[in-house]
Design a protein around this motif. Structure first.
Motif, PDB file in Angstrom:
ATOM      1  N   VAL A  66      46.978  53.585  64.511  1.00 50.95           N
ATOM      2  CA  VAL A  66      47.399  54.855  64.104  1.00 50.95           C
ATOM      3  C   VAL A  66      46.867  56.143  64.895  1.00 50.95           C
ATOM      4  O   VAL A  66      45.668  56.049  65.141  1.00 50.95           O
ATOM      5  CB  VAL A  66      47.426  55.390  62.625  1.00 50.95           C
ATOM      6  N   TYR A  67      47.753  56.498  65.865  1.00 50.46           N
ATOM      7  CA  TYR A  67      47.554  57.756  66.635  1.00 50.46           C
ATOM      8  C   TYR A  67      47.663  59.029  66.135  1.00 50.46           C
ATOM      9  O   TYR A  67      48.586  59.398  65.540  1.00 50.46           O
ATOM     10  CB  TYR A  67      48.321  57.824  67.967  1.00 50.46           C
ATOM     11  N   PHE A  68      46.550  59.734  65.883  1.00 47.88           N
ATOM     12  CA  PHE A  68      46.534  61.182  65.104  1.00 47.88           C
ATOM     13  C   PHE A  68      46.544  62.428  66.383  1.00 47.88           C
ATOM     14  O   PHE A  68      46.438  63.505  65.941  1.00 47.88           O
ATOM     15  CB  PHE A  68      45.521  61.371  64.229  1.00 47.88           C
ATOM     16  N   GLY A  69      46.278  61.739  67.693  1.00 44.26           N
ATOM     17  CA  GLY A  69      46.061  62.697  68.709  1.00 44.26           C
ATOM     18  C   GLY A  69      45.589  62.013  70.047  1.00 44.26           C
ATOM     19  O   GLY A  69      45.301  60.787  69.737  1.00 44.26           O
ATOM     20  N   LYS A  70      45.587  62.840  70.855  1.00 44.37           N
ATOM     21  CA  LYS A  70      44.968  61.974  72.110  1.00 44.37           C
ATOM     22  C   LYS A  70      43.359  61.461  71.970  1.00 44.37           C
ATOM     23  O   LYS A  70      42.640  62.316  71.307  1.00 44.37           O
ATOM     24  CB  LYS A  70      44.859  62.946  73.292  1.00 44.37           C
ATOM     25  N   ASN A  71      43.090  60.426  72.056  1.00 43.89           N
ATOM     26  CA  ASN A  71      41.918  59.812  71.775  1.00 43.89           C
ATOM     27  C   ASN A  71      41.471  59.888  70.231  1.00 43.89           C
ATOM     28  O   ASN A  71      40.279  59.826  69.938  1.00 43.89           O
ATOM     29  CB  ASN A  71      40.659  60.363  72.538  1.00 43.89           C
ATOM     30  N   GLU A  72      42.445  59.974  69.554  1.00 47.69           N
ATOM     31  CA  GLU A  72      42.364  59.943  68.045  1.00 47.69           C
ATOM     32  C   GLU A  72      42.855  58.924  67.360  1.00 47.69           C
ATOM     33  O   GLU A  72      44.062  59.237  66.951  1.00 47.69           O
ATOM     34  CB  GLU A  72      42.622  61.341  67.448  1.00 47.69           C
ATOM     35  N   THR A  73      42.328  57.705  67.142  1.00 47.38           N
ATOM     36  CA  THR A  73      43.095  56.657  66.628  1.00 47.38           C
ATOM     37  C   THR A  73      42.243  56.049  65.509  1.00 47.38           C
ATOM     38  O   THR A  73      41.078  56.115  65.502  1.00 47.38           O
ATOM     39  CB  THR A  73      43.434  55.466  67.571  1.00 47.38           C
ATOM     40  N   ASN A  87      57.551  61.009  76.332  1.00 47.68           N
ATOM     41  CA  ASN A  87      56.634  61.931  76.755  1.00 47.68           C
ATOM     42  C   ASN A  87      55.169  61.852  75.966  1.00 47.68           C
ATOM     43  O   ASN A  87      54.199  61.893  76.664  1.00 47.68           O
ATOM     44  CB  ASN A  87      57.137  63.288  77.185  1.00 47.68           C
ATOM     45  N   ARG A  88      55.375  62.154  74.782  1.00 49.37           N
ATOM     46  CA  ARG A  88      54.024  62.141  73.941  1.00 49.37           C
ATOM     47  C   ARG A  88      53.599  60.744  73.784  1.00 49.37           C
ATOM     48  O   ARG A  88      52.305  60.685  73.985  1.00 49.37           O
ATOM     49  CB  ARG A  88      54.634  62.382  72.389  1.00 49.37           C
ATOM     50  N   PHE A  89      54.048  59.565  73.943  1.00 49.53           N
ATOM     51  CA  PHE A  89      53.528  58.341  74.082  1.00 49.53           C
ATOM     52  C   PHE A  89      52.686  57.988  75.300  1.00 49.53           C
ATOM     53  O   PHE A  89      51.584  57.660  75.163  1.00 49.53           O
ATOM     54  CB  PHE A  89      54.685  57.337  74.249  1.00 49.53           C
ATOM     55  N   GLU A  90      53.230  58.737  76.425  1.00 48.72           N
ATOM     56  CA  GLU A  90      52.308  58.693  77.504  1.00 48.72           C
ATOM     57  C   GLU A  90      51.158  59.440  77.408  1.00 48.72           C
ATOM     58  O   GLU A  90      49.977  59.136  78.180  1.00 48.72           O
ATOM     59  CB  GLU A  90      53.207  59.147  78.824  1.00 48.72           C
ATOM     60  N   THR A  91      51.399  60.786  77.042  1.00 49.41           N
ATOM     61  CA  THR A  91      50.187  61.559  77.067  1.00 49.41           C
ATOM     62  C   THR A  91      49.153  60.846  75.998  1.00 49.41           C
ATOM     63  O   THR A  91      47.949  60.905  76.211  1.00 49.41           O
ATOM     64  CB  THR A  91      50.784  62.881  76.285  1.00 49.41           C
ATOM     65  N   LEU A  92      49.457  60.567  74.949  1.00 46.79           N
ATOM     66  CA  LEU A  92      48.548  60.214  73.794  1.00 46.79           C
ATOM     67  C   LEU A  92      48.022  58.677  74.174  1.00 46.79           C
ATOM     68  O   LEU A  92      46.532  58.516  74.067  1.00 46.79           O
ATOM     69  CB  LEU A  92      49.307  59.836  72.523  1.00 46.79           C
ATOM     70  N   THR A  93      48.603  57.772  74.855  1.00 44.49           N
ATOM     71  CA  THR A  93      48.010  56.526  75.261  1.00 44.49           C
ATOM     72  C   THR A  93      47.356  56.669  76.602  1.00 44.49           C
ATOM     73  O   THR A  93      46.932  55.635  77.083  1.00 44.49           O
ATOM     74  CB  THR A  93      48.981  55.358  75.112  1.00 44.49           C
ATOM     75  N   LYS A 137      51.186  55.933  82.457  1.00 47.96           N
ATOM     76  CA  LYS A 137      52.489  56.039  82.680  1.00 47.96           C
ATOM     77  C   LYS A 137      53.641  55.009  82.366  1.00 47.96           C
ATOM     78  O   LYS A 137      53.198  53.835  82.995  1.00 47.96           O
ATOM     79  CB  LYS A 137      52.801  56.541  84.290  1.00 47.96           C
ATOM     80  N   VAL A 138      54.405  55.156  81.607  1.00 45.93           N
ATOM     81  CA  VAL A 138      55.249  53.868  81.398  1.00 45.93           C
ATOM     82  C   VAL A 138      56.874  54.143  81.829  1.00 45.93           C
ATOM     83  O   VAL A 138      57.789  53.530  82.071  1.00 45.93           O
ATOM     84  CB  VAL A 138      55.344  53.644  79.942  1.00 45.93           C
ATOM     85  N   LYS A 139      57.306  55.567  81.888  1.00 45.27           N
ATOM     86  CA  LYS A 139      58.669  55.746  81.879  1.00 45.27           C
ATOM     87  C   LYS A 139      59.538  55.306  83.237  1.00 45.27           C
ATOM     88  O   LYS A 139      60.427  54.766  83.297  1.00 45.27           O
ATOM     89  CB  LYS A 139      58.935  57.270  82.123  1.00 45.27           C
TER      90      LYS A 139
END
Length: 488
Positions: free
Chosen positions: A89-96, A393-399, A402-404
């Motif tokens: 579970v991601y709660f933020g960038k580098n917060e899982t 966009n959120r997925f790219e930032t949190l993880t 670049k995937v788009k």
């Protein structure tokens, strides 16, 4: 021997067909789409394979019990892989927070977030296990024909849990908002807000932390294929591309179905199709529930789904990954209180190719993304695109990747598709929510009280939404049908 026609070929229909055929009846399934499975169908494209519907395999004991009723095992039809981790579970960038495959490991993860919480978690899960033993091994196998089914010496001791909620019970014990979110997450499978779900349903937490999360090799569709094989071994006839246009009633009794313009006689009809839709196939005097009745019901969410082929391996995610980096309450409100497209949606992503090489070509990744939505919302290609941009966009930032630019293709599925492909009421994805006033005998009946020999099964009736309850629903309706046959 009775001629039994079953409408639809989802989990509940296939289960009912197996039991009724084993009971010595002539059973035929009529499926409107070109493959079996109902909502649990498959998308195959450019070497990628996606489950269109359910992607979580929980409560393995329910599947074992189903196959054991025919002296079989799940492993006779498909292979299971226990996932480790079960999900992250991601709660933020580098917060899982990662939920692993044993309660001990999960306790360690909780302790790290909130010192002292592991002891509370063990107590909470012990209570949840006790509820699981009561609910899944006994109560859910009752057909919902009487309120007295719920009144047992054991349930009377737990009466308070029907009037408290999951949310209250979790928040009494845990302060850390991340841990609260993780403990409230499993009841989303029941289709209601944790604040509206009876505390007794904590048995879902035992399913999660106690029993674990599995993946059937080649996806959830392999379970459908296994059930289809079993049904055919038992003598069930399965016909696809069969649109049921009318349920014909004579002298208050089912006599036939009109399918693709042809009248096909039947002694008994069991519908695993959407309950509301099935009743529209009857003349008005034979419908049990009015439009006003359905309008007042609390429905489980619909969903916006994307099936994405990536031209690279995706990093920093697990097979199942949840994105809880935005306000859970605000998204819940947009689903249940003031239906609207959520400003900042929570979402879920599944990457089956992390576990199963058959899901994507070598070096590529299959991704499924899901946003829960209120049923009945306006659905358009423009809205779908807007929301894909939001989550990717959120997925790219949190993880942190670049995937788009690596998207080979994406297919979407939303409210309009649920209506068109499954005749789903308001495009709901999971059926009727399991709130207190929509539990057991308070759900729509398995047996019509206006038309003799007409029965219903699936997620809008007993016991409720989800794959294991659908298997149970098929068994329950078959039991009612067999009882009626024996009495006649």
């Amino acid at each position: 021997m009775k001629e039994i026609a079953i409408i639809g070929s989802g989990f509940s229909s296939l289960a009912a067909a197996c039991y009724l055929s084993a009971g010595g009846n002539d059973v035929t399934i009529y499926e409107k789409n070109n493959t079996v499975g109902g909502r649990a169908r498959q998308l195959c494209k450019e070497g990628f394979t996606f489950d269109i519907g359910p992607t979580w395999y929980w409560m393995p004991d329910v599947f074992e019990r189903f196959f054991a009723d025919f002296n079989k095992k799940p492993s006779d039809y498909y292979q299971l892989i226990k996932l480790n981790p079960a999900y992250s579970v991601y709660f933020g960038k580098n917060e899982t927070i990662t939920i692993e495959d044993t309660l001990e490991k999960i306790c360690a993860a909780f302790e790290k977030e909130e010192p002292g919480s592991s002891k509370k978690l063990k107590n909470f899960i012990a209570k949840a296990q006790n509820n699981y033993d009561v609910a899944i091994k006994d109560l859910v196998y009752r057909p919902g024909v009487s309120p007295f089914e719920l009144v047992t010496p054991v349930t009377m001791k737990k009466i308070g849990q029907f009037f408290s909620t999951i949310s209250k019970e979790v928040r009494k014990k845990f302060n850390n908002p991340k841990l609260v979110s993780i403990l409230e997450f499993p009841v989303l499978f029941l289709g209601a807000k944790p604040s509206n779900t009876p505390a007794f349903y904590s048995f879902m937490n035992y399913a999660d932390f106690g029993l674990g999360t599995f993946h059937p090799k080649n996806g959830m569709y392999s379970v459908i294929e296994g059930m289809k094989s079993l049904a055919q071994e038992l003598g069930v006839t399965i016909k696809t591309e069969q649109t049921v246009e009318e349920i014909v009633v004579e002298s208050n009794k089912v006599s036939a179905l009109k399918i693709n313009g042809e009248t096909i006689t039947a002694d008994i009809v069991v519908s695993g199709a959407d309950y509301h839709h099935t009743e529209t196939l009857l003349d008005k005097p034979y419908r049990q529930y009015s439009e006003a009745y359905w309008e007042k019901k609390t429905f489980a969410p619909s969903s916006l789904l994307f099936y994405v082929g990536f031209d690279k391996k995706v990093e920093n995610v697990d097979h199942h990954t949840l994105f809880f980096d935005v306000d859970f309450e605000a998204h819940s409100k947009a689903i249940y209180d003031d239906p609207a497209w959520p400003e900042k949606p929570l979402f879920y992503a599944s990457f089956p190719s992390k576990t199963d090489a058959t899901a994507a070509p070598e070096g590529k990744e299959a991704g499924i993304f899901l946003i829960p939505l209120a049923p009945g919302l306006k659905d358009s290609p423009e809205l779908r695109e807007t929301y894909f941009e939001k989550i990717i966009n959120r997925f790219e930032t949190l993880t942190n990747q670049k995937v788009k630019n690596y998207v080979i293709f994406k297919e979407s599925f939303c409210v309009n598709d649920f209506v068109e492909q499954y005749n789903s009421y308001k495009g709901n994805a999971y059926g009727l929510a399991n709130t207190l006033m929509q539990t057991a005998f308070l759900r729509p009946n398995l047996k019509s009280n206006k038309v003799n020999n007409l029965f219903f099964t699936g997620q809008l009736t007993v016991p409720g939404p989800g794959v294991p309850p659908s298997l149970i629903s098929g068994k329950l309706v078959a039991g009612l049908v067999q009882n009626q046959i024996e009495k006649s």
